[in-house]
Design an enzyme around this catalytic site. Sequence first.
Site, PDB file in Angstrom:
ATOM      1  N   GLY A 171      13.631  27.321  60.787  1.00 37.32           N
ATOM      2  CA  GLY A 171      13.819  28.767  60.652  1.00 37.32           C
ATOM      3  C   GLY A 171      15.278  29.164  60.753  1.00 37.32           C
ATOM      4  O   GLY A 171      16.161  28.337  61.031  1.00 37.32           O
ATOM      5  N   ASP A 172      15.544  30.445  60.459  1.00 42.07           N
ATOM      6  CA  ASP A 172      16.882  31.034  60.558  1.00 42.07           C
ATOM      7  C   ASP A 172      17.905  30.356  59.651  1.00 42.07           C
ATOM      8  O   ASP A 172      19.100  30.307  59.967  1.00 42.07           O
ATOM      9  CB  ASP A 172      17.380  31.016  62.020  1.00 42.07           C
ATOM     10  CG  ASP A 172      16.418  31.711  62.952  1.00 42.07           C
ATOM     11  OD1 ASP A 172      15.773  32.683  62.514  1.00 42.07           O
ATOM     12  OD2 ASP A 172      16.293  31.283  64.113  1.00 42.07           O
ATOM     13  N   LYS A 217      17.406  32.915  55.047  1.00 42.72           N
ATOM     14  CA  LYS A 217      16.493  33.347  53.967  1.00 42.72           C
ATOM     15  C   LYS A 217      16.729  34.807  53.582  1.00 42.72           C
ATOM     16  O   LYS A 217      16.759  35.145  52.402  1.00 42.72           O
ATOM     17  CB  LYS A 217      15.032  33.155  54.417  1.00 42.72           C
ATOM     18  CG  LYS A 217      14.680  31.707  54.730  1.00 42.72           C
ATOM     19  CD  LYS A 217      13.276  31.563  55.282  1.00 42.72           C
ATOM     20  CE  LYS A 217      13.104  32.123  56.674  1.00 42.72           C
ATOM     21  NZ  LYS A 217      13.778  31.403  57.758  1.00 42.72           N
ATOM     22  N   GLY A 269      13.025  37.062  61.900  1.00 40.63           N
ATOM     23  CA  GLY A 269      14.168  37.976  61.926  1.00 40.63           C
ATOM     24  C   GLY A 269      15.055  37.574  60.772  1.00 40.63           C
ATOM     25  O   GLY A 269      15.660  36.504  60.809  1.00 40.63           O
ATOM     26  N   HIS A 270      15.085  38.384  59.739  1.00 47.55           N
ATOM     27  CA  HIS A 270      15.838  38.052  58.530  1.00 47.55           C
ATOM     28  C   HIS A 270      17.043  38.989  58.429  1.00 47.55           C
ATOM     29  O   HIS A 270      16.881  40.201  58.342  1.00 47.55           O
ATOM     30  CB  HIS A 270      14.938  38.163  57.285  1.00 47.55           C
ATOM     31  CG  HIS A 270      13.842  37.138  57.271  1.00 47.55           C
ATOM     32  ND1 HIS A 270      12.942  37.006  56.248  1.00 47.55           N
ATOM     33  CD2 HIS A 270      13.524  36.173  58.171  1.00 47.55           C
ATOM     34  CE1 HIS A 270      12.108  36.012  56.523  1.00 47.55           C
ATOM     35  NE2 HIS A 270      12.438  35.501  57.688  1.00 47.55           N
ATOM     36  N   GLN A 295      10.027  31.755  58.843  1.00 45.49           N
ATOM     37  CA  GLN A 295      10.144  30.520  59.637  1.00 45.49           C
ATOM     38  C   GLN A 295      10.653  29.385  58.748  1.00 45.49           C
ATOM     39  O   GLN A 295      11.299  29.655  57.754  1.00 45.49           O
ATOM     40  CB  GLN A 295       8.799  30.159  60.306  1.00 45.49           C
ATOM     41  CG  GLN A 295       8.382  31.106  61.426  1.00 45.49           C
ATOM     42  CD  GLN A 295       7.763  32.400  60.939  1.00 45.49           C
ATOM     43  OE1 GLN A 295       6.831  32.399  60.169  1.00 45.49           O
ATOM     44  NE2 GLN A 295       8.282  33.517  61.389  1.00 45.49           N
ATOM     45  N   ALA A 347      17.650  36.268  65.878  1.00 45.10           N
ATOM     46  CA  ALA A 347      17.691  37.630  65.346  1.00 45.10           C
ATOM     47  C   ALA A 347      16.538  38.471  65.890  1.00 45.10           C
ATOM     48  O   ALA A 347      16.591  39.696  65.863  1.00 45.10           O
ATOM     49  CB  ALA A 347      17.644  37.598  63.813  1.00 45.10           C
ATOM     50  N   THR A 403      14.748  37.566  69.094  1.00 45.56           N
ATOM     51  CA  THR A 403      14.662  37.527  70.561  1.00 45.56           C
ATOM     52  C   THR A 403      16.035  37.493  71.245  1.00 45.56           C
ATOM     53  O   THR A 403      16.101  37.649  72.466  1.00 45.56           O
ATOM     54  CB  THR A 403      13.884  36.268  71.012  1.00 45.56           C
ATOM     55  OG1 THR A 403      14.598  35.123  70.515  1.00 45.56           O
ATOM     56  CG2 THR A 403      12.476  36.250  70.473  1.00 45.56           C
ATOM     57  N   VAL A 461      29.100  30.887  52.198  1.00 43.51           N
ATOM     58  CA  VAL A 461      30.309  30.686  53.002  1.00 43.51           C
ATOM     59  C   VAL A 461      30.576  31.830  53.973  1.00 43.51           C
ATOM     60  O   VAL A 461      31.690  32.008  54.453  1.00 43.51           O
ATOM     61  CB  VAL A 461      31.537  30.440  52.087  1.00 43.51           C
ATOM     62  CG1 VAL A 461      31.406  29.100  51.373  1.00 43.51           C
ATOM     63  CG2 VAL A 461      31.719  31.577  51.073  1.00 43.51           C
TER      64      VAL A 461
HETATM   65  P1  GDP Z   1      16.602  33.891  58.299  1.00 44.16           P
HETATM   66  O1  GDP Z   1      15.618  34.088  59.394  1.00 44.16           O
HETATM   67  O2  GDP Z   1      16.381  32.626  57.544  1.00 44.16           O
HETATM   68  O3  GDP Z   1      16.695  35.078  57.370  1.00 44.16           O
HETATM   69  O4  GDP Z   1      18.014  33.738  58.997  1.00 44.16           O
HETATM   70  P2  GDP Z   1      18.575  34.626  60.221  1.00 44.16           P
HETATM   71  O5  GDP Z   1      18.959  35.955  59.705  1.00 44.16           O
HETATM   72  O6  GDP Z   1      17.663  34.586  61.378  1.00 44.16           O
HETATM   73  O7  GDP Z   1      19.828  33.764  60.652  1.00 44.16           O
HETATM   74  C1  GDP Z   1      20.861  33.483  59.797  1.00 44.16           C
HETATM   75  C2  GDP Z   1      22.163  34.021  60.425  1.00 44.16           C
HETATM   76  O8  GDP Z   1      23.269  33.460  59.760  1.00 44.16           O
HETATM   77  C3  GDP Z   1      22.312  35.519  60.260  1.00 44.16           C
HETATM   78  O9  GDP Z   1      23.039  36.018  61.353  1.00 44.16           O
HETATM   79  C4  GDP Z   1      23.126  35.652  58.981  1.00 44.16           C
HETATM   80  O10 GDP Z   1      23.867  36.858  58.923  1.00 44.16           O
HETATM   81  C5  GDP Z   1      24.043  34.466  59.102  1.00 44.16           C
HETATM   82  N1  GDP Z   1      24.468  33.835  57.845  1.00 44.16           N
HETATM   83  C6  GDP Z   1      23.766  33.664  56.697  1.00 44.16           C
HETATM   84  N2  GDP Z   1      24.460  32.918  55.814  1.00 44.16           N
HETATM   85  C7  GDP Z   1      25.633  32.630  56.427  1.00 44.16           C
HETATM   86  C8  GDP Z   1      26.787  31.865  56.041  1.00 44.16           C
HETATM   87  O11 GDP Z   1      26.858  31.284  54.971  1.00 44.16           O
HETATM   88  N3  GDP Z   1      27.795  31.756  56.954  1.00 44.16           N
HETATM   89  C9  GDP Z   1      27.744  32.360  58.180  1.00 44.16           C
HETATM   90  N4  GDP Z   1      28.781  32.218  58.999  1.00 44.16           N
HETATM   91  N5  GDP Z   1      26.672  33.098  58.569  1.00 44.16           N
HETATM   92  C10 GDP Z   1      25.640  33.206  57.707  1.00 44.16           C
HETATM   93  P1  IMO Z   2      12.604  33.291  60.743  1.00 40.32           P
HETATM   94  O1  IMO Z   2      11.704  33.825  59.668  1.00 40.32           O
HETATM   95  C1  IMO Z   2      13.175  30.616  64.122  1.00 40.32           C
HETATM   96  C2  IMO Z   2       9.691  29.767  66.607  1.00 40.32           C
HETATM   97  C3  IMO Z   2       9.675  30.285  68.024  1.00 40.32           C
HETATM   98  C4  IMO Z   2       8.811  29.243  68.698  1.00 40.32           C
HETATM   99  C5  IMO Z   2       7.782  28.904  67.638  1.00 40.32           C
HETATM  100  C6  IMO Z   2       6.480  29.665  67.765  1.00 40.32           C
HETATM  101  O2  IMO Z   2      13.572  34.299  61.255  1.00 40.32           O
HETATM  102  O3  IMO Z   2      13.230  32.012  60.320  1.00 40.32           O
HETATM  103  P2  IMO Z   2       5.708  32.172  67.389  1.00 40.32           P
HETATM  104  O4  IMO Z   2       6.299  33.471  67.846  1.00 40.32           O
HETATM  105  O5  IMO Z   2       5.614  32.043  65.908  1.00 40.32           O
HETATM  106  O6  IMO Z   2       4.414  31.869  68.059  1.00 40.32           O
HETATM  107  O7  IMO Z   2       6.735  31.053  67.898  1.00 40.32           O
HETATM  108  O8  IMO Z   2       8.386  29.229  66.389  1.00 40.32           O
HETATM  109  N1  IMO Z   2       9.910  30.785  65.565  1.00 40.32           N
HETATM  110  C7  IMO Z   2      11.051  30.916  64.883  1.00 40.32           C
HETATM  111  N2  IMO Z   2      12.224  30.253  64.992  1.00 40.32           N
HETATM  112  N3  IMO Z   2      13.027  31.535  63.159  1.00 40.32           N
HETATM  113  C8  IMO Z   2      11.851  32.187  63.014  1.00 40.32           C
HETATM  114  O9  IMO Z   2      11.610  33.021  61.985  1.00 40.32           O
HETATM  115  C9  IMO Z   2      10.810  31.917  63.928  1.00 40.32           C
HETATM  116  N4  IMO Z   2       9.546  32.386  64.084  1.00 40.32           N
HETATM  117  C10 IMO Z   2       9.015  31.674  65.091  1.00 40.32           C
HETATM  118  O10 IMO Z   2      10.964  30.337  68.565  1.00 40.32           O
HETATM  119  O11 IMO Z   2       9.579  28.097  68.939  1.00 40.32           O
HETATM  120 MG    MG Z   3      15.576  34.434  61.460  1.00 40.75          MG
END
Ligand code: GDP
Ligand code: IMO
Ligand code: MG
Length: 423
Positions: free
Chosen positions: A12-13, A16, A40-41, A224, A299, A301, A413
């Site tokens: 995850g994270d 996306k 958290g996107h 995720q 993003a 928690t 980047v």
């Molecule tokens: P998602 O859950 O897959 O949408 O990703 P999250 O938003 O939870 O986490 C990605 C984090 O990385 C966010 O804070 C974005 O703003 C940041 N981010 C995304 N792409 C880049 C990148 O290329 N470089 C840097 N430094 N940050 C990025």
């Molecule tokens: P995005 O879409 C990162 C993790 C939690 C925990 C496990 C189970 O932003 O990538 P849950 O609440 O689903 O029962 O938690 O999965 N988890 C994530 N980790 N990014 C996420 O979503 C997540 N959604 C759940 O931290 O380990």
């Molecule tokens: Mg996320």
Amino acid sequence: MRVDLLLGLQWGDEGKGKIVDVLTGNYDIIARFQGGPNAGHTLEFDGIKHVLHTIPSGIFHPTATNLVGNGVVIDPVIFRRELEKLEDFPIDVRKNLLISRKAHLILPTHRLLDAASEASKGKAKIGSTLKGIGPTYMDKTGRNGLRVGDLELPDWKERYRALADKHEKMIHFYDVDIQYNLKELEAEFLEALENLRQLKFIDSEAYLHQALADGKKILAEGAQGSLLDIDFGTYPFVTSSNTTAAGACTGLGIAPGSIGEVFGIFKAYTTRVGSGPFPTELFDEDGATMGRVGREFGATTGRPRRCGWLDLVALKYAVKVNGVTQLMMMKADVLSGFDTIKVCTAYHYKGEKITHLPYTLEAEHLTPIYTEMKGWKEDLTGMTAEDQLPTALQQYIAFLERELDTPVRIVSVGPDRVQTIQR
Ligand code: GDP
Ligand code: IMO
Ligand code: MG
């Protein structure tokens, strides 16, 4: 016409939200197919940062329709807060945001059950986001759940009451100390439901079938990552839905043959939030640097994310399970400054060298084997074209493309929309 998928390949994270926002200009419909407010996107543009939890990441494009699909679980209370945050923007949510009648509702007692379950596990806890995801999907597969479409039926309140009463008994069964005021939580929930009703509830599979017949372009947005998939992730430290490509079929009602490109998105390194095995996790200065430079905090928690080198064994597995056709590498800028970049290309596992993901990744049986590559010093965040990228980074990308047998089409980047290099 086909449905393209965008999926996270790690825990995850991966970024996306950013990439869905970047790609939305090419699509008519953006559809979330699983997960819920555990996601958290993050999107950044014009100096503003937005975090979306349930609403698809195409919402800031006035011409795109955003669909919350049947595979998603919706917490009306969190959904309402998300909608309120959009009020400052010229977004017509009545027109551009549609909800599947078959999506399940997260009740306040689902959140309490999540907390009770985690508390009862002690050290073995999953590290859930405590958004009620597990209990809601349990009620879905247990055939007890309340769906968005039920809100249009006359007896929904009685059904809600019966389910919430049952949950209360289950909370007591856990015998843990959880403080709550259900009356208050219910009042908030019922009010939020009225708010949800302002949106259009649709038979989303029929809507998508018609859209495909009309030649509309659809992008399915995953939440995720593949290693959190209920079947293929690091069970039991996973989420409760299929985060991989097949989840888009069941979460939207589209046939496998309708799937076009599968975009697999990964960080140039690895992060994980919550509990569970993580073979390449770093506990040293390098890991701390990744966390600091990459601003690795959840993003949803706010928890610090665990950081480590790229795990190519796990990434190969995710590419295969999803049938990835194009890769997107995120956060390459965070690795600027390392003398050497390490990539895990095999594991030592129970006395053997293996290159596949074994049944269990627990550290007592497994140590990563690394290939070392030259690092780069340049700041990438202002770069706009592939030929500006340092040679060492280009070599890193070429190595990954070879190993994964899949092209890397986007190198990100920086967090902003514009910090995106297409190849
Ligand atoms: P998602 O859950 O897959 O949408 O990703 P999250 O938003 O939870 O986490 C990605 C984090 O990385 C966010 O804070 C974005 O703003 C940041 N981010 C995304 N792409 C880049 C990148 O290329 N470089 C840097 N430094 N940050 C990025
Ligand atoms: P995005 O879409 C990162 C993790 C939690 C925990 C496990 C189970 O932003 O990538 P849950 O609440 O689903 O029962 O938690 O999965 N988890 C994530 N980790 N990014 C996420 O979503 C997540 N959604 C759940 O931290 O380990
Ligand atoms: Mg996320």
